[in-house]
Design a protein around this motif. Structure first.
Motif, PDB file in Angstrom:
ATOM      1  N   UNK A  76       0.847  -1.181   0.000  1.00  0.00           N
ATOM      2  CA  UNK A  76       0.000   0.000   0.000  1.00  0.00           C
ATOM      3  C   UNK A  76       0.888   1.238   0.000  1.00  0.00           C
ATOM      4  N   UNK A  77       0.768   2.074  -1.014  1.00  0.00           N
ATOM      5  CA  UNK A  77       1.563   3.295  -1.124  1.00  0.00           C
ATOM      6  C   UNK A  77       0.659   4.491  -0.885  1.00  0.00           C
ATOM      7  N   UNK A  78       0.987   5.266   0.132  1.00  0.00           N
ATOM      8  CA  UNK A  78       0.190   6.434   0.499  1.00  0.00           C
ATOM      9  C   UNK A  78       1.122   7.605   0.775  1.00  0.00           C
ATOM     10  N   UNK A  79       0.584   8.827   0.674  1.00  0.00           N
ATOM     11  CA  UNK A  79       1.390  10.008   0.946  1.00  0.00           C
ATOM     12  C   UNK A  79       2.521  10.183  -0.035  1.00  0.00           C
ATOM     13  N   UNK A  80       2.234  10.013  -1.326  1.00  0.00           N
ATOM     14  CA  UNK A  80       3.273  10.128  -2.354  1.00  0.00           C
ATOM     15  C   UNK A  80       3.819  11.555  -2.411  1.00  0.00           C
ATOM     16  N   UNK A  81       5.066  11.690  -2.813  1.00  0.00           N
ATOM     17  CA  UNK A  81       5.707  13.010  -2.832  1.00  0.00           C
ATOM     18  C   UNK A  81       5.262  13.858  -4.021  1.00  0.00           C
TER      19      UNK A  81
END
Length: 237
Positions: A70-75
């Motif tokens: 799960x990838x969250x808060x991408x730059x």
């Protein structure tokens, strides 16, 4: 990033939380990076969990084990081109189905609604689906190997080998060191004419260098920094 993984047949799953901001700190060594690790009864890898919903969305049988990222808060905001490049690179981690149509390793992308068209299972590169040479078969527990050799333009050649006849296939205790296991080797010519013919048959617009890079295990890894966060290159020795 959150990683959730469950081994086949295990009742629990493991969740690992990674804060990538730690890797941007030049004063932090790799062995000082903190990970949040939790083991719990399976939740996401249950019949009605997050993973089951993903399998249902791509019309695949639900699996009780695997790994969920799960990838969250991408730059930064991802665009369609980024996701197309991601799909292309991930496709190189998957292998075509075996002779029986089985595929042990699969990747599924779950994306925001605006990119729903790209949220599906990752297929192997079409360039690799029609090898000019192929060796496939299986070795049974009693040491019998049933093999099939296929050369483009020729009838398949089938061969059976009894490994039990050869002493080198036995362990120190005399027991046969055998299967069961299966094998599926796909071999490609890498000269210019062969690559041109292969890509033409598949209706592809691929240069010789691009195809050679496709077959090079190190080739896809050169592009990973485009979409994988780059950890600090510091460590203790």
């Amino acid at each position: 990033m959150t990683l959730i993984s469950r081994r086949w047949g295990e009742p629990n799953e493991v969740e690992v939380g990674v804060d990538w901001r730690q890797f941007r700190d030049p004063d932090v060594y790799l062995d000082q990076v903190e990970l949040d690790v939790t083991e719990r009864a399976a939740e996401d890898f249950q019949d009605y969990g997050h993973v089951a919903a993903l399998w249902e969305r791509v019309d695949r049988p639900c699996r009780s084990g695997g790994t969920l990222l799960l990838l969250e808060g991408l730059t930064r905001s991802w665009e369609q081109g980024d996701l197309l490049a991601l799909r292309r690179d991930l496709s190189r981690l998957t292998a075509p189905p075996d002779g029986d149509g089985n595929q042990d390793f699969e990747i599924i992308l779950d994306l925001p609604q605006e990119f729903e068209a790209l949220a599906r299972s990752i297929e192997p590169p079409t360039e690799l689906m029609n090898p000019p040479y192929r060796l496939s078969g299986s070795v049974s527990v009693d040491g019998t190997a049933d093999l099939e050799i296929t050369i483009l333009g020729r009838a398949p050649y089938r061969h059976r080998v009894d490994l039990d006849r050869n002493a080198q296939h036995r362990g120190a205790d005399g027991a046969l060191a055998s299967g069961p296991f299966s094998i599926d080797l796909r071999v490609y010519d890498r000269d210019r004419d062969a690559i041109s013919q292969l890509t033409a048959d598949g209706g592809l617009n691929l240069s010789t260098k691009q195809f050679r890079d496709l077959l090079d295990p190190a080739g896809w890894s050169k592009r990973l920094p485009r979409w994988v966060p780059s950890p600090a290159i510091r460590g203790t020795w």
